[in-house]
Design a protein around this motif. Sequence first.
Motif, short mmCIF file in Angstrom:
data_model
loop_
_atom_site.label_atom_id
_atom_site.label_comp_id
_atom_site.label_asym_id
_atom_site.label_seq_id
_atom_site.Cartn_x
_atom_site.Cartn_y
_atom_site.Cartn_z
N UNK B 98 -42.15 -22.08 -4.00
CA UNK B 98 -42.52 -22.25 -2.73
C UNK B 98 -41.10 -23.02 -2.12
N UNK B 99 -40.57 -24.02 -3.05
CA UNK B 99 -39.29 -24.51 -2.55
C UNK B 99 -38.17 -23.51 -2.37
N UNK B 102 -38.98 -21.46 0.75
CA UNK B 102 -38.56 -22.22 2.11
C UNK B 102 -37.18 -22.37 2.20
N UNK B 106 -34.93 -21.24 5.36
CA UNK B 106 -33.99 -21.91 6.12
C UNK B 106 -32.70 -21.70 6.39
N UNK B 212 -30.20 -33.33 0.10
CA UNK B 212 -31.20 -32.14 -0.06
C UNK B 212 -31.40 -31.89 -1.69
N UNK B 215 -33.90 -34.64 -2.82
CA UNK B 215 -35.22 -34.19 -2.14
C UNK B 215 -36.10 -33.20 -2.68
N UNK B 219 -39.83 -32.96 -4.36
CA UNK B 219 -40.78 -32.26 -4.13
C UNK B 219 -41.05 -31.26 -5.26
N UNK B 222 -43.28 -33.42 -7.45
CA UNK B 222 -44.45 -33.57 -7.03
C UNK B 222 -45.37 -32.45 -7.24
N UNK B 223 -44.85 -31.36 -6.79
CA UNK B 223 -45.69 -30.14 -6.91
C UNK B 223 -46.19 -29.93 -8.37
N UNK B 225 -46.82 -31.94 -10.59
CA UNK B 225 -47.84 -33.10 -11.04
C UNK B 225 -49.18 -32.66 -10.48
N UNK B 226 -49.31 -31.96 -9.13
CA UNK B 226 -50.27 -31.51 -8.52
C UNK B 226 -50.87 -30.23 -9.35
N UNK B 227 -49.81 -29.33 -9.86
CA UNK B 227 -50.31 -28.14 -10.65
C UNK B 227 -50.93 -28.88 -12.05
#
Lengths: 58, 256
Positions: B98-99, B102, B106, B212, B215, B219, B222-223, B225-227
């Motif tokens: 996803x990053x 994105x 951008x 960036x 960052x 991100x 963090x993702x 860890x969610x997975x």
Amino acid sequence: MNLEFLSDWLAMGGHGRYVWGAVLAVLLALGIESALLTRRRRRALRDAVDALDAEAGA
Amino acid sequence: MPTFLTRYASPRSADPLAARLVPWFATLGALLLVAGLVVGLVLAPTDHQQGESYRILYVHVPAAWLAMVCYLAMAFWAAVGLVLNARLSFMMLRALAPSAALLAFLCLWTGALWGKPTWGTWWVWDARLTAVLLLFFLDLGILTLQAAIDDERRGDRAGALLALVGLVNLPVIHWSVQWWNTLHQGASISLGKAPTLAGPMLLGLLLCTAGLWLHVAATVLRRLRCILREREALDEAPVTRPAVSWRPQPVAESAA
């Protein structure tokens, strides 16, 4: 800060909408991505706790 | 295989490591990004050719670089996952996708905003622009494949295969400005050559890129860890019980 200087700086030599459009789009996208991740993490943690509770209750 | 690699190849070891790194990466990334934007948008001088519109460079170039770096990292984890059949590698691929998408978006968006005042058009079917558009579609394709296949293991492998196939696009993006006669300008910074940017311009660009980069690293972790949580919840008991619960806790009975 001088108001005229601030106004000139925001106008970016007549290209303000392009420059600020680009900068704000990037900052907004990064912010939204972070917020969505926070929501996802909370949901994942809630599911994990529910699974533990269900296990303890069984 | 080195011990440090095998130690962190396990999801149970990767989770605490990611938890320790995320606050540092996020804080440092935000500080550097703000510093880079201040240098780039306030302190850096006006460009003698493009005027003030060149300042889009401070968000466009880092997004473009990182879109490519993220794709390269995706291809790396895809190869590791396919060869070693390591679960964590596929999870990293899912965390990066996803990053990467994105950032590619951008890059295209800020590029269009830069193209209008500079070239007089939002878009042109130039080799560089078209190759980056293809990169964005590849990122979307990987995300779609992963989401469309119900069996997660099969989805992982399908996404990994597409990530490896799309790797051929990266050299095309990088060298498109040399291989073809394009409207897009050549690189302002490259290894082995002195940069063509003035000092403050270069400083702002490097600060924005580092910010960036950190960052995005925060991100992605963090993702990840969610997975890890989502998959562990499906497979077995969660990795660790969360220390804090946001649900209302029962009030303790009084001693009486």
